[in-house]
Design a protein around this motif. Structure first.
Motif, PDB file in Angstrom:
ATOM      1  N   VAL A 142       0.871  -1.180   0.000  1.00 39.27           N
ATOM      2  CA  VAL A 142       0.000   0.000   0.000  1.00 39.27           C
ATOM      3  C   VAL A 142       0.906   1.228   0.000  1.00 39.27           C
ATOM      4  CG1 VAL A 142      -1.955  -1.070   1.186  1.00 39.27           C
ATOM      5  CG2 VAL A 142      -0.122  -0.021   2.530  1.00 39.27           C
ATOM      6  N   PRO A 143       0.426   2.353  -0.465  1.00 39.88           N
ATOM      7  CA  PRO A 143       1.256   3.571  -0.419  1.00 39.88           C
ATOM      8  C   PRO A 143       1.595   3.912   1.026  1.00 39.88           C
ATOM      9  CG  PRO A 143      -0.757   3.942  -1.694  1.00 39.88           C
ATOM     10  CD  PRO A 143      -0.901   2.610  -1.024  1.00 39.88           C
ATOM     11  N   PRO A 144       2.764   4.484   1.276  1.00 39.81           N
ATOM     12  CA  PRO A 144       3.110   4.874   2.650  1.00 39.81           C
ATOM     13  C   PRO A 144       2.023   5.748   3.256  1.00 39.81           C
ATOM     14  CG  PRO A 144       4.994   5.149   1.199  1.00 39.81           C
ATOM     15  CD  PRO A 144       3.825   4.806   0.323  1.00 39.81           C
ATOM     16  N   ALA A 145       1.739   5.496   4.535  1.00 41.85           N
ATOM     17  CA  ALA A 145       0.733   6.262   5.284  1.00 41.85           C
ATOM     18  C   ALA A 145      -0.611   6.253   4.587  1.00 41.85           C
ATOM     19  CB  ALA A 145       1.213   7.686   5.521  1.00 41.85           C
ATOM     20  N   LEU A 193       7.104  11.038   6.970  1.00 43.29           N
ATOM     21  CA  LEU A 193       7.810   9.752   7.053  1.00 43.29           C
ATOM     22  C   LEU A 193       9.085   9.769   6.223  1.00 43.29           C
ATOM     23  CD1 LEU A 193       4.835   7.249   6.898  1.00 43.29           C
ATOM     24  CD2 LEU A 193       6.502   7.418   8.744  1.00 43.29           C
ATOM     25  N   LEU A 237      11.969   8.433   8.395  1.00 37.14           N
ATOM     26  CA  LEU A 237      12.166   6.985   8.234  1.00 37.14           C
ATOM     27  C   LEU A 237      13.211   6.627   7.194  1.00 37.14           C
ATOM     28  CD1 LEU A 237      11.073   4.269   9.252  1.00 37.14           C
ATOM     29  CD2 LEU A 237       9.285   4.390   7.533  1.00 37.14           C
ATOM     30  N   ARG A 254       6.780   4.760  13.558  1.00 39.75           N
ATOM     31  CA  ARG A 254       7.014   5.119  12.142  1.00 39.75           C
ATOM     32  C   ARG A 254       6.530   3.992  11.237  1.00 39.75           C
ATOM     33  NH1 ARG A 254      13.322   6.127  11.814  1.00 39.75           N
ATOM     34  NH2 ARG A 254      13.197   4.087  12.819  1.00 39.75           N
ATOM     35  N   LEU A 255       6.831   2.759  11.630  1.00 38.47           N
ATOM     36  CA  LEU A 255       6.465   1.609  10.798  1.00 38.47           C
ATOM     37  C   LEU A 255       4.961   1.381  10.822  1.00 38.47           C
ATOM     38  CD1 LEU A 255       9.398  -0.785  11.795  1.00 38.47           C
ATOM     39  CD2 LEU A 255       9.232   0.725   9.807  1.00 38.47           C
ATOM     40  N   VAL A 306       2.653   3.761  11.132  1.00 43.64           N
ATOM     41  CA  VAL A 306       2.034   4.779  10.278  1.00 43.64           C
ATOM     42  C   VAL A 306       2.356   4.503   8.803  1.00 43.64           C
ATOM     43  CG1 VAL A 306       1.957   7.245   9.727  1.00 43.64           C
ATOM     44  CG2 VAL A 306       2.058   6.499  12.114  1.00 43.64           C
ATOM     45  N   GLU A 307       3.571   4.091   8.529  1.00 39.43           N
ATOM     46  CA  GLU A 307       3.949   3.846   7.128  1.00 39.43           C
ATOM     47  C   GLU A 307       3.120   2.719   6.505  1.00 39.43           C
ATOM     48  OE1 GLU A 307       7.504   1.686   6.283  1.00 39.43           O
ATOM     49  OE2 GLU A 307       7.940   2.878   4.508  1.00 39.43           O
ATOM     50  N   THR A 308       2.990   1.617   7.255  1.00 38.74           N
ATOM     51  CA  THR A 308       2.342   0.433   6.686  1.00 38.74           C
ATOM     52  C   THR A 308       0.833   0.399   6.914  1.00 38.74           C
ATOM     53  OG1 THR A 308       2.656  -0.811   8.739  1.00 38.74           O
ATOM     54  CG2 THR A 308       4.416  -0.959   7.084  1.00 38.74           C
TER      55      THR A 308
END
Lengths: 67, 422
Positions: free
Chosen positions: A49-52, A62, A66, B371-372, B374-376
């Motif tokens: 999926v697209p980030p966030a 991010l 990140l 972070r992970l 929110v990212e995924t």
């Protein structure tokens, strides 16, 4: 001007594609992969999926925190 | 491509948080009266599970537990008077997490209760949790009738002191190896604690026999532990709190140090932001119900017990407990493996000391990185009990609940702000 098609490897690949059918890597929407699998086409699904969730503001944040 | 300065600083901070978690050396050492170890726990102060909440926003079972514990403490003559007192502001409500404590489901902690003490010998900190009451109608699920209060009185006057004496005689029980063994015996330490409860009993029984004042009291104590498959849950929770607290307050760390819920809100703490709460509405568990009950009876999720997931157990260790995945209605053994693998997507590393046989000895996924999450968009999976939404009824099922994404998003924005990243 784009280069003229010259035959050779790309043409061979096209021939193989027509003869053997495509091998598919599907990224994202799983329903595309399911549809192909239902037609007995080889397909590998990548769960992505697209980030966030595609939220551009969080994605920018991010990118700084990140990566 | 080199990492951004902010990302690199977070990585270093998270490595330190992970190091402290893995270095933790938790021991169950004693049972003490809450008033003796929690100096800020005064009269009519009630600690509860989850992030802060007042009476007006409390769910049914939380209100039932508050009324019950007020009667137990002698602050009210009966449940009705206790409710009126709560309504009129006679009690001060604070989260367990503000007092080095955790509590399952409603999570009541008050001065007269006896608390398990877990000491993290690597860092010198201690954490506390009330003794597990057993199954059925219990206060942690909002039960508050005479049987419930009598059991808490027995835990306070007879069982708690006996357990404390045995633990002191033993010099404490090391919990890391106990958990490691329990993982090989099918426990995930949240909804399945039968192996760890049995292993604890094996260690405790000889010491309890030596320190017990009498035969019948000893028999009652041993039978209570033996008859309660979830006896170890509260030990695991105090252990989780004792492991996580040294990882708090690390500048730039995006590791989650607590997850909990009060039946209304879900809240998290993140290392870099210390004691600041990030909350979102709590979700309904998806699960299976006891005969005669359905989802219409269920209360939204409750309890500090998600501290177990915060250290990499519970839903994160589902692969170790294929029996649980069916009990909580989350699929089959293959699904259990998939859930643990999914949790690896949002954690910093595996814990090599807590290995899962069904995953070729892969360690449990450890140190949740916001972070992970929110990212995924992958949020922590939490195994949980389900309480009836009305006060006084008790447990009606068990299931799985997802932590709400909103907590992690707002926490990430807050950490970014502390780092000057916009």
């Amino acid at each position: 001007m784009p280069p003229e098609p010259t035959g050779g490897p790309p043409a061979e690949a096209a021939t193989r594609l027509l003869a053997d059918g495509p091998s598919v890597i599907n990224v994202g929407l799983e329903s595309f992969a399911t549809e192909l699998a239902g037609q007995d086409r080889p397909v590998v699904h990548v769960d992505w999926v697209p980030p966030a969730g595609g939220d551009p503001r969080l994605a920018r944040l991010l990118a700084k925190l990140l990566t | 491509m080199s990492r951004t300065n902010a990302a690199a600083r977070i990585d270093i901070a998270n490595a330190e948080a992970l190091r402290r978690m893995l270095a933790g050396d938790p021991w169950l050492i004693d049972v003490v009266a809450a008033r003796d170890v929690l100096p800020r726990l005064g009269q009519r102060r009630i600690l509860h599970a989850g992030p802060p909440i007042d009476w007006a926003r409390m769910c049914g079972p939380m209100r039932g537990a508050v009324a019950g514990i007020a009667v137990f403490e002698g602050w009210a003559r009966d449940l009705s008077e206790a409710e009126h007192m709560a309504e009129s502001g006679a009690f001060v409500f604070e989260p367990n997490h503000h007092h080095d404590c955790v509590g399952p489901m409603t999570g009541m902690t008050t001065p007269s209760q006896k608390l398990l003490v877990v000491e993290n010998r690597a860092f010198g900190n201690r954490a506390y949790c009330a003794i597990n009451e057993g199954l059925g109608k219990v206060m942690r699920f909002g039960g508050n009738d005479a049987d419930v209060l009598d059991r808490i009185r027995w835990l306070t006057t007879e069982f708690g002191p006996a357990l404390g004496a045995a633990l002191r005689q033993l010099g404490g029980i090391a919990l890391k190896p106990l958990i490691a063994r329990g993982l090989t015996m099918g426990d995930e330490m949240h909804q399945r604690n039968v192996a760890c409860s049995s292993l604890l009993l094996r260690q405790l029984a000889p010491a309890m026999a030596r320190t017990s004042p009498g035969g019948e009291a000893l028999a009652r104590a041993l039978a209570f532990i033996a008859g309660n498959d979830q006896f170890h849950l509260n030990v695991a929770m105090a252990m989780g709190k004792a492991i996580m607290d040294p990882a708090r307050g690390i500048e730039n760390s995006t590791v989650v140090t607590a997850m909990c819920r009060n039946g209304t809100d879900f809240g998290i703490h993140v290392s870099a932001t210390g004691d600041r709460w990030f909350t979102a509405p709590v979700e309904m568990p998806q699960g299976l119900y006891f005969p005669g009950f359905s989802a219409a009876d269920a209360n939204p999720d409750m309890g500090d017990s998600a501290i177990v997931e915060t250290v990499g157990l519970g839903g994160f260790a589902m692969a170790a407990a294929p029996a649980v995945v069916g009990f909580v209605g989350a699929g089959n053994a293959a699904d259990a493996l998939a859930i643990t693998r999914l949790m690896r997507e949002i954690t910093v590393a595996d814990n090599p000391e807590w290995a899962i046989p069904a995953l070729d000895q892969q360690g449990v996924p450890t140190a949740i990185d916001i972070r992970l999450v929110v990212e995924t968009g992958i949020t922590p999976t939490i195994n949980t009990g389900i309480a009836h939404r009305k006060p006084g009824v008790g447990q009606v099922g068990a299931g799985v609940v997802k932590a709400p994404l909103g907590c992690f998003t707002s926490a990430l924005e807050a950490v970014a702000e502390t780092m000057g990243v916009a």
